[in-house]
Design a protein around this motif. Structure first.
Motif: not given
Lengths: 443, 443
Positions: A176-182, B181-186, B237-238, B279, B281
């Motif tokens: 969970d909550r792993f940001d990744y881009s290629q 891309s996968q991008e999580y918010i805070a 989250f933090e 919580a 994400s």
């Protein structure tokens, strides 16, 4: 304080970064096991002069120096003092990389890897070949191999140095909550070859990186110890003039002959090589976090970049050096890994951007007289104020004390200042009369 | 011309988008097989009023209308005519979403899914439950299931509607030149609950979306048919005030009571719910291409977004409508898929950005009097020039004839103009005397 007991560290990947890191760790007295997907390259036929070469520059040499390898590596390296640009008529223009005595080095990737592996084994590192990692168990700090077997779950830490398509990162990506881009660029590349002459001499200037800049694409050539050159054509995959558009041998021949006449005339079998080899793609990988529990990503696994600044391997080597520095004070893996990613992420993001920017410089700008004049003015600024104005290329390539992120931000400020300078009336003729002190004061 | 023969289409995922798409395709006379990872939700206990609700707005209704379902869905929906803001003292401010008669609808996700699945089956769609897809064979247009079994390889096309963590996309991701891309918010979220009153009445205004904007975070509540509200706390989250910082029941109680006093007093067991639920994400997923050979991604599998514009499911429903429109003229799957992604990608990128922007609007700006005045001025502009100035929220939510990408770009121009307008001296008191025609002429 440092770890007081011997730790057992598993490294995924026995490539350049994994091997160098294993030496650093073994020299600290830890037990290191390297798991490599491929067979042992030292036991396979290599391809002689055809092996792919890399540009080795100061940041990389500094890391090799720390493990006692820089002298041996430099012996097999060919210094390149600048860029030799070839225009369509075969006319040459030389642009030095830095000051007298500053140069980068053409080296063979496979030779470098062999030297690193041999050194690692001599320091007690255990290499396990043909071990394909399927996933990582982050709770147990263990590998699951594609065979279905699990590694002994006694590692104190795992470091994934398994490259742009890292299996360790693959396991992180589904947490969970792993940001990744290629992100791929529109260009791919094919390698071609200029052999040594009949008398075993270099057929182009030996001590230069050759570039045939053609605005939207380019050919480059790096020298090999056997007096051949490895050429790389960076070219769009699709579009009106692209790998896809050159369908027949005649298309390829007309394109190569018309676009790179001097290189084409020296090449070994270019048409069939072009036709038979698939175009390789170029990707930028970014991710965050680089760590979970006692597992860390390093090198391309954490931050793969495009090759246009010659800093891909170098950034990985610098990772190892900085990681080793942090180890001096560390006694807890998760804390160390977390400190490492916080320190290092801004720098690897910066070099990723610089590498993308440099493609435009290499393929387009270096063919432009205005750009070459700008570089000349910057060289003059650097000569007059060696500490106050350091050209971007110099910061990245020759100054291992300046972080990539600093180089990027200083470089951006320099660019704005130079954009203004280049607007000066009759700059071509009057540039030596500029008020250099006023320019450097703007920075 | 359209496909002249009946095609066999496999859909991965029997969620909202997969089910709606299956109806569209079955109504065209194709054979449709849906493979769903979970069990049949119609055969499981559901959780009554606690089911998660969604906001259904015009673009979604238009798609449901095309398959003959909008009347049935609307019956179970609760209109929400605007935002009801709750400040720390419990003071209420109402801001309508649009003009009189424009509203969005609170509906139950699970009920909607059941209606869609029932309709699909009535049209001959075959559902296969408990089928976990491991990968896609793009050459054979076939699934490999986690059981190791392969699907019959006779599908004419595969459409991956399997959500933000799509297995179909997982197979695409390891093909060459796939941008991802996968991008999580805070921020993450937890769901809480305000039950119906002892007399089975709504304890807050029924026909509104309630917001407790608290600048860096917010609570919202949507009405359910059983007179309860589902509340969602979006919270970091933090950090100094975060899910991580609220450790004890006392921390949670003090925070909730002090921050959302009116909501807290109505909630059902908030402290233990808060403490026991993890919580969740929030991720934005982008990728390209969406297709390979005869396989296509659609909905969240192609473009998962954060929920703050209430457009996640809606964008997927609009995908289905647009895809169905293209099918009218298509007779070749790869060409159709390629046309669909080119048409649709700019719009889903736009709604991804709009959804991120709207979080700031909801949690922070709606609590700001200047912002509410700006909205009032824009409403006036829209009233005077209904076709020439359409507020961004209206374009996205109520105007299914304006593409998301157009809405984003028009919205940006409007914002610049309104930034200037808001600088007018004494704008609070003189806004009704602005030269509205001059403003609209700037657009």
């Amino acid at each position: 304080m440092p770890f007081d007991k011997k730790q057992h560290i598993a490294i995924a990947g026995g490539g350049l970064v994994g091997s160098l890191l294993s030496i650093y760790l073994a020299q600290r007295g830890h037990r290191v096991s390297v798991f490599e997907r491929r067979a042992d390259m030292r036991k396979q036929q290599t391809d002689g002069g055809r092996s792919i070469n890399l540009a080795l520059s100061n940041r990389g040499i500094r890391a090799l120096d720390e493990v006692g390898l820089s002298a041996e590596i430099k012996k097999a390296a060919i210094p390149m003092h600048g860029r030799m640009m070839h225009d369509r008529a075969g006319k040459l223009t030389f642009q030095p990389y830095g000051k007298e005595g500053q140069f980068i080095n053409s080296i063979s990737r496979s030779n470098l890897n062999v030297v690193l592996m041999n050194k690692a084994e001599s320091q007690g590192v255990e290499f396990h070949f043909n071990q394909r990692i399927a996933s990582v168990d982050f709770e147990k700090t263990a590998f699951v191999f594609q065979s279905g077997e699990k590694s002994e779950d006694k590692f104190d830490a795992i470091i994934g140095a398994d490259g742009a398509f890292s299996a360790v990162r693959g396991s992180l990506q589904i947490t969970d909550r792993f940001d990744y881009s290629q992100e791929y660029i529109a260009h791919g590349y094919k390698e071609l070859h200029i052999p040594a002459s009949a008398t075993d001499d270099f057929q182009l200037e030996k001590n230069a990186l050759h570039i045939w800049p053609r605005e939207s694409f380019m050919l480059i050539a790096l020298p090999n110890p056997d007096a051949s050159f490895t050429c790389t054509l960076f070219f769009p995959f699709e579009g009106p003039l692209s790998f896809a558009s050159l369908k027949t041998e005649k298309d390829i021949e007309e394109f190569m002959k018309g676009t790179f006449p001097d290189a084409f005339s020296l090449m070994d079998n270019p048409i069939s090589l072009f036709k038979s080899s698939p175009a390789s793609s170029l990707v930028t990988v970014k991710c965050f976090p680089w760590t979970k529990n006692r597992t860390l990503l390093i090198g391309d696994a954490a931050h793969a970049i495009v090759p246009f600044y010659g800093q891909g391997m170098i950034a990985g080597f610098e990772d190892c050096r900085i990681f080793n520095g942090l180890l001096d004070k560390a006694d807890d893996w998760p804390e160390l890994f977390s400190a490492f990613q916080s320190l290092r992420k801004p720098d690897t993001d910066a070099i990723a951007q610089l590498a993308l920017d440099n493609f435009i410089e290499m393929r387009d700008l270096v063919g432009d007289p205005g750009f070459l004049l700008r570089k000349k003015i910057e060289a003059k600024l650097h000569q007059l104020y060696p500490d106050r104005w350091v050209p971007l290329y110099t910061m990245v390539t020759f100054r291992d004390d300046i972080r990539y992120s600093e180089a990027l931000s200083i470089g951006r400020r320099q660019k704005k200042i130079m954009d203004d300078v280049m607007q000066t009336d009759d700059i071509e003729n009057m540039w030596e009369h500029l008020n250099f002190e006023a320019i450097v004061n703007k920075l």
